[in-house]
Every structure is written in structure tokens, then in C-alpha cells.
Design an enzyme around this catalytic site. Structure first.
Site, PDB file in Angstrom:
ATOM      1  N   ARG A 151      15.178  25.577  40.793  1.00 29.28           N
ATOM      2  CA  ARG A 151      15.660  26.945  40.887  1.00 29.28           C
ATOM      3  C   ARG A 151      16.547  27.040  42.122  1.00 29.28           C
ATOM      4  O   ARG A 151      16.241  26.439  43.154  1.00 29.28           O
ATOM      5  CB  ARG A 151      14.498  27.933  41.026  1.00 29.28           C
ATOM      6  N   GLU A 195      22.690  33.436  40.520  1.00 32.82           N
ATOM      7  CA  GLU A 195      23.415  33.110  39.279  1.00 32.82           C
ATOM      8  C   GLU A 195      23.896  34.388  38.598  1.00 32.82           C
ATOM      9  O   GLU A 195      23.172  35.376  38.583  1.00 32.82           O
ATOM     10  CB  GLU A 195      22.483  32.336  38.341  1.00 32.82           C
ATOM     11  N   HIS A 217      23.602  26.106  34.865  1.00 32.61           N
ATOM     12  CA  HIS A 217      22.187  26.236  34.448  1.00 32.61           C
ATOM     13  C   HIS A 217      22.004  25.826  32.976  1.00 32.61           C
ATOM     14  O   HIS A 217      21.664  26.635  32.125  1.00 32.61           O
ATOM     15  CB  HIS A 217      21.667  27.669  34.677  1.00 32.61           C
TER      16      HIS A 217
HETATM   17  P1  NAP Z   1       5.360  21.440  36.332  1.00 33.43           P
HETATM   18  O1  NAP Z   1       4.957  20.422  35.327  1.00 33.43           O
HETATM   19  O2  NAP Z   1       4.443  22.574  36.621  1.00 33.43           O
HETATM   20  O3  NAP Z   1       5.695  20.660  37.699  1.00 33.43           O
HETATM   21  C1  NAP Z   1       5.919  21.315  38.899  1.00 33.43           C
HETATM   22  C2  NAP Z   1       5.378  20.428  40.012  1.00 33.43           C
HETATM   23  O4  NAP Z   1       5.718  21.021  41.248  1.00 33.43           O
HETATM   24  C3  NAP Z   1       3.858  20.283  39.971  1.00 33.43           C
HETATM   25  O5  NAP Z   1       3.519  18.933  39.757  1.00 33.43           O
HETATM   26  C4  NAP Z   1       3.389  20.821  41.310  1.00 33.43           C
HETATM   27  O6  NAP Z   1       2.383  19.982  41.869  1.00 33.43           O
HETATM   28  C5  NAP Z   1       4.647  20.798  42.162  1.00 33.43           C
HETATM   29  N1  NAP Z   1       4.631  21.865  43.166  1.00 33.43           N
HETATM   30  C6  NAP Z   1       4.354  23.173  42.983  1.00 33.43           C
HETATM   31  N2  NAP Z   1       4.408  23.829  44.150  1.00 33.43           N
HETATM   32  C7  NAP Z   1       4.736  22.896  45.086  1.00 33.43           C
HETATM   33  C8  NAP Z   1       4.943  22.956  46.492  1.00 33.43           C
HETATM   34  N3  NAP Z   1       4.793  24.109  47.161  1.00 33.43           N
HETATM   35  N4  NAP Z   1       5.277  21.821  47.144  1.00 33.43           N
HETATM   36  C9  NAP Z   1       5.395  20.645  46.472  1.00 33.43           C
HETATM   37  N5  NAP Z   1       5.200  20.529  45.143  1.00 33.43           N
HETATM   38  C10 NAP Z   1       4.879  21.648  44.467  1.00 33.43           C
HETATM   39  O7  NAP Z   1       6.751  22.094  35.942  1.00 33.43           O
HETATM   40  P2  NAP Z   1       7.959  21.446  35.117  1.00 33.43           P
HETATM   41  O8  NAP Z   1       7.761  21.680  33.684  1.00 33.43           O
HETATM   42  O9  NAP Z   1       8.166  20.067  35.614  1.00 33.43           O
HETATM   43  O10 NAP Z   1       9.158  22.407  35.607  1.00 33.43           O
HETATM   44  C11 NAP Z   1       9.489  22.490  36.972  1.00 33.43           C
HETATM   45  C12 NAP Z   1      10.508  23.575  37.220  1.00 33.43           C
HETATM   46  O11 NAP Z   1      11.777  23.165  36.747  1.00 33.43           O
HETATM   47  C13 NAP Z   1      10.275  24.910  36.503  1.00 33.43           C
HETATM   48  O12 NAP Z   1       9.347  25.729  37.186  1.00 33.43           O
HETATM   49  C14 NAP Z   1      11.647  25.533  36.446  1.00 33.43           C
HETATM   50  O13 NAP Z   1      11.866  26.371  37.541  1.00 33.43           O
HETATM   51  C15 NAP Z   1      12.574  24.328  36.521  1.00 33.43           C
HETATM   52  N6  NAP Z   1      13.333  24.116  35.265  1.00 33.43           N
HETATM   53  C16 NAP Z   1      14.677  24.256  35.275  1.00 33.43           C
HETATM   54  C17 NAP Z   1      15.406  24.019  34.123  1.00 33.43           C
HETATM   55  C18 NAP Z   1      16.892  24.135  34.117  1.00 33.43           C
HETATM   56  O14 NAP Z   1      17.446  24.542  33.095  1.00 33.43           O
HETATM   57  N7  NAP Z   1      17.573  23.751  35.178  1.00 33.43           N
HETATM   58  C19 NAP Z   1      14.753  23.675  32.939  1.00 33.43           C
HETATM   59  C20 NAP Z   1      13.383  23.546  32.965  1.00 33.43           C
HETATM   60  C21 NAP Z   1      12.680  23.766  34.143  1.00 33.43           C
HETATM   61  P3  NAP Z   1       1.290  20.561  42.897  1.00 33.43           P
HETATM   62  O15 NAP Z   1       0.756  21.810  42.273  1.00 33.43           O
HETATM   63  O16 NAP Z   1       0.307  19.450  43.023  1.00 33.43           O
HETATM   64  O17 NAP Z   1       2.005  20.802  44.188  1.00 33.43           O
HETATM   65  C1  GLV Z   2      14.892  27.030  32.702  1.00 29.85           C
HETATM   66  O1  GLV Z   2      15.448  27.189  33.732  1.00 29.85           O
HETATM   67  C2  GLV Z   2      13.463  26.970  32.549  1.00 29.85           C
HETATM   68  O2  GLV Z   2      12.735  27.256  33.514  1.00 29.85           O
HETATM   69  O3  GLV Z   2      13.034  26.664  31.433  1.00 29.85           O
END
Ligand code: NAP
Ligand code: GLV
Length: 320
Positions: free
Chosen positions: A237, A266, A284
Site C-alpha cells: 500500500r 492514488e 495499482h
Molecule cells: P498476508 O498473507 O496477511 O501477509 C501479510 C504479512 O505481513 C503477514 O505475514 C504478517 O505477518 C506481515 N505483517 C503484518 N503486520 C506487520 C508488521 N507490522 N511488520 C512486519 N510484518 C507485518 O497478506 P497478503 O495476502 O500477502 O497481502 C499483503 C498486502 O498486499 C495486502 O494487505 C494488500 O495491502 C497488498 N496487496 C496489494 C495488491 C496490489 O494490487 N498492489 C494486491 C494484493 C494485495 P505477522 O503478522 O507475523 O507480522
Molecule cells: C489490492 O490492492 C488488494 O488489496 O487486493
């Protein structure tokens, strides 16, 4: 018949699936700011929301019959989760179905930023390519690099799987250490200190959710701790990175380049970043391949139908 507001357009057959449930579907690409939403708010039982929709206490006050907010995204920072929980409104997201697409984009941005592909494209189109030369348009070496993954969840791990194919050395940090079996399978090393990961990585890729704890996690001080000549990739983000500080770090060092899919405000991008040739800027599009977007819409629709028919949602963030 229950009413669902859909902040469209949705790809695939999600709209028809909702209609056949049967539900009354009110759809408007203007989202929760639209006239259509204003007219449907007091009877809406569900909202299929996009990340451009802010779901907060003020919106909940206008939707007395609301039972579910199905966000068509895995990130839910656009939704006030505490306010929804207090009102008994279920919140769902779309994990897993977009993991690989987003990891693909993160990897693409990493390679583009390191090897200066987009910059080279602009140069060729401008007619500024004079001849092949051993010193012309050099970039950073991609294969074998030390990659630091910040947030080793679904997408962070999917990036690590790709990194293995490029012979990279993967370090990761997050609050919880992963089980050893996962570290071994992905060839990843736990680095508890984010500053240490920054100081020892050739590139850092961000995969944390946006929370109060991660807002400006990469501020001027953190960016200054990154390795000279290193690369930052952000598909998490925008507000996880201080954009003005990033532009300075790209201009004066220590960063050589950045690959960004997300921005603080954005669709606006900080003018200082727009001016940087060494920043690859994507609008994005992390999850923007057709099958992924169809799967996201379909999952959101399934969550709405399940909750409105008294079943537990498939992917709850705030459960019933
Ligand atoms: P996820 O599986 O929940 O992974 C997020 C990771 O971040 C967790 O393993 C968590 O581990 C860690 N985390 C959370 N808070 C933290 C902190 N304060 N310090 C360090 N690590 C931390 O989520 P995901 O599915 O991989 O998605 C991640 C993010 O990508 C989403 O929330 C979204 O904002 C973004 N995203 C963007 C797009 C795009 O279009 N660009 C698409 C999809 C997702 P711990 O809890 O152990 O810290
Ligand atoms: C996109 O940014 C998502 O969080 O799925």
C-alpha cells in the site's frame, strides 16, 4: 428480496450469480459516493466494495440494514473494521485468488527497476539510443541478488518462490517467525530486525498490510539504512512508504531504483516521484489479470450470498 449494492464493474458472472440468489443488485461504478448508493443505502443488506470505497462509521450510520461488506481486495484498509464489528457487520476480503498475480507484478517491477527496462523504452522511443556500448544503460544484477521480503505472508512467500528460480538469497522479516519447514522449503532466512534486512539486501519488496504500525514503515530514516545502490519494490500500500522521502532517496541515494504499484494518494503520484527516471510507476495493477479479477468478484459474491442466507463467509476478516 434483499438488496446488494455493487461498486462495479465486476468481471465474470458475479452480478448474475447475485441476481439468481435471488438478490436485488444495485450497481454503480461511482461506488458508495454515488447517487445510486444514496438511494439504496437504507435498504442495502450487502455492499460489494472496491478499495476506492471508504466504509466508515458515517457510512454505517446510513445503512441500518447492512449485514456484510464484501471487499473485492485482500487489503481492507479502506474499511473501518472496528466500526463494522461494533455494528455486527461481517467484513470479507479476497485472499489467495490474487496472490500469484500480485507476486508476478512485484517480480516484474523488481526486474524492470533493476535492469531499467521502462527507462530504456522511453529512451528508445525518444530516439536517444545511439549505439550499443559496454557502458551504456547498465543496471543492477538480478539473478543471485539478496532479496529482503517485508511481510512473509501469502504474497511475500509467492515472491520468494519466484526468487528461488533466479538463484536469489531470500531474507524475510515480520512479527512472527515462520515454521522451519516453510523456511527450508522456500530457502528463506528469518531476519528479525527490519533495519538489518534493509542494510543487507540488494532489494527490498514490501508485502505488509497497511495498518497504524506499517504506515510510513519506510520513512526517511529507514530508507537511509538501505544498502547503497539497492532497490525498493512496493506492491503493498502506498502509505507504507513516505513518498517524498523515497523521491529524495532516489535522487541523492542510497537507492538506485524503485518499482511502485501503489501510492500514498492514488491516483495522484508525488510530483518528485514522477520526475524520477529511476522509479518504475504502475497504476495499482497487482491483481489485474482477467482470471484473477474474475475470481475476486466471484469470491466476493459468494461471501455475500452465504452471509445473507445465514451461512458463515468463506473468507472473513470480521466474522459474524
Ligand atoms: P498476508 O498473507 O496477511 O501477509 C501479510 C504479512 O505481513 C503477514 O505475514 C504478517 O505477518 C506481515 N505483517 C503484518 N503486520 C506487520 C508488521 N507490522 N511488520 C512486519 N510484518 C507485518 O497478506 P497478503 O495476502 O500477502 O497481502 C499483503 C498486502 O498486499 C495486502 O494487505 C494488500 O495491502 C497488498 N496487496 C496489494 C495488491 C496490489 O494490487 N498492489 C494486491 C494484493 C494485495 P505477522 O503478522 O507475523 O507480522
Ligand atoms: C489490492 O490492492 C488488494 O488489496 O487486493
Amino acid at each position: 428480496m434483499d438488496t446488494v449494492f455493487v461498486s462495479g464493474p465486476l468481471l465474470g458472472d458475479a452480478r448474475e450469480v447475485l441476481r439468481e440468489a435471488p438478490l436485488e443488485v444495485v450497481e454503480d461504478p461511482g461506488g458508495v459516493g454515488s447517487e445510486a448508493f444514496a438511494r439504496a443505502a437504507d435498504r442495502a443488506r450487502g455492499i460489494v466494495a472496491l478499495i476506492t470505497d471508504r466504509v466508515d462509521a458515517a457510512l454505517l450510520a446510513r445503512t441500518p440494514r447492512l449485514s456484510i461488506v464484501a471487499n473485492v481486495a485482500v487489503g481492507v484498509d479502506n474499511v473501518d473494521l472496528a466500526a463494522c464489528a461494533a455494528r455486527g457487520v461481517v467484513v470479507t476480503n479476497t485472499p489467495d485468488v490474487l496472490t500469484e498475480a500480485t507476486a508476478d507484478l512485484a517480480f516484474g517491477l523488481l526486474i524492470d527497476a533493476a535492469r531499467r527496462i521502462s527507462e530504456g523504452d522511453r529512451l528508445v522511443r525518444a530516439g536517444a539510443w545511439e549505439r550499443w556500448s559496454p557502458t551504456f544503460h547498465l543496471g543492477a544484477r538480478v539473478h543471485g541478488m539478496k532479496l529482503g521480503v517485508v511481510g512473509f505472508g501469502r504474497i511475500g512467500k509467492a515472491v520468494a518462490r519466484r526468487a528461488r528460480g533466479f538463484g536469489m538469497h531470500v531474507g524475510y522479516t515480520q512479527r512472527r517467525r515462520e515454521p522451519e519447514a516453510i523456511e527450508r522449503a522456500l530457502g528463506a532466512t528469518w531476519v528479525p530486525s527490519l533495519d538489518e534486512l534493509c542494510a543487507t539486501s540488494d532489494a527490498i519488496t514490501l508485502h505488509v498490510p497497511l495498518t497504524p504500525e506499517t504506515r510510513h514503515l519506510f520513512d526517511a530514516a529507514r530508507l537511509a539504512r538501505m544498502r547503497p545502490g539497492s532497490i525498493l519494490v512496493n506492491t503493498a500500500r502506498g502509505p507504507v512508504v513516505d513518498e517524498a522521502a523515497l523521491a529524495r532517496a532516489l535522487e541523492r541515494g542510497p537507492l538506485a531504483a524503485a518499482g511502485l504499484d501503489v501510492f500514498e494518494r492514488e491516483p495522484r503520484v508525488h510530483p518528485a516521484l514522477l520526475a524520477r527516471e529511476n522509479a518504475v510507476l504502475a497504476p495499482h495493477i497487482g491483481s489485474a489479470d482477467r482470471p484473477t479479477r474474475e475470481a475476486m468478484a466471484s469470491l466476493a459474491a459468494a461471501n455475500v450470498i452465504r452471509v445473507l442466507s445465514g451461512q458463515p463467509p468463506l473468507t472473513p476478516v470480521v466474522p459474524r
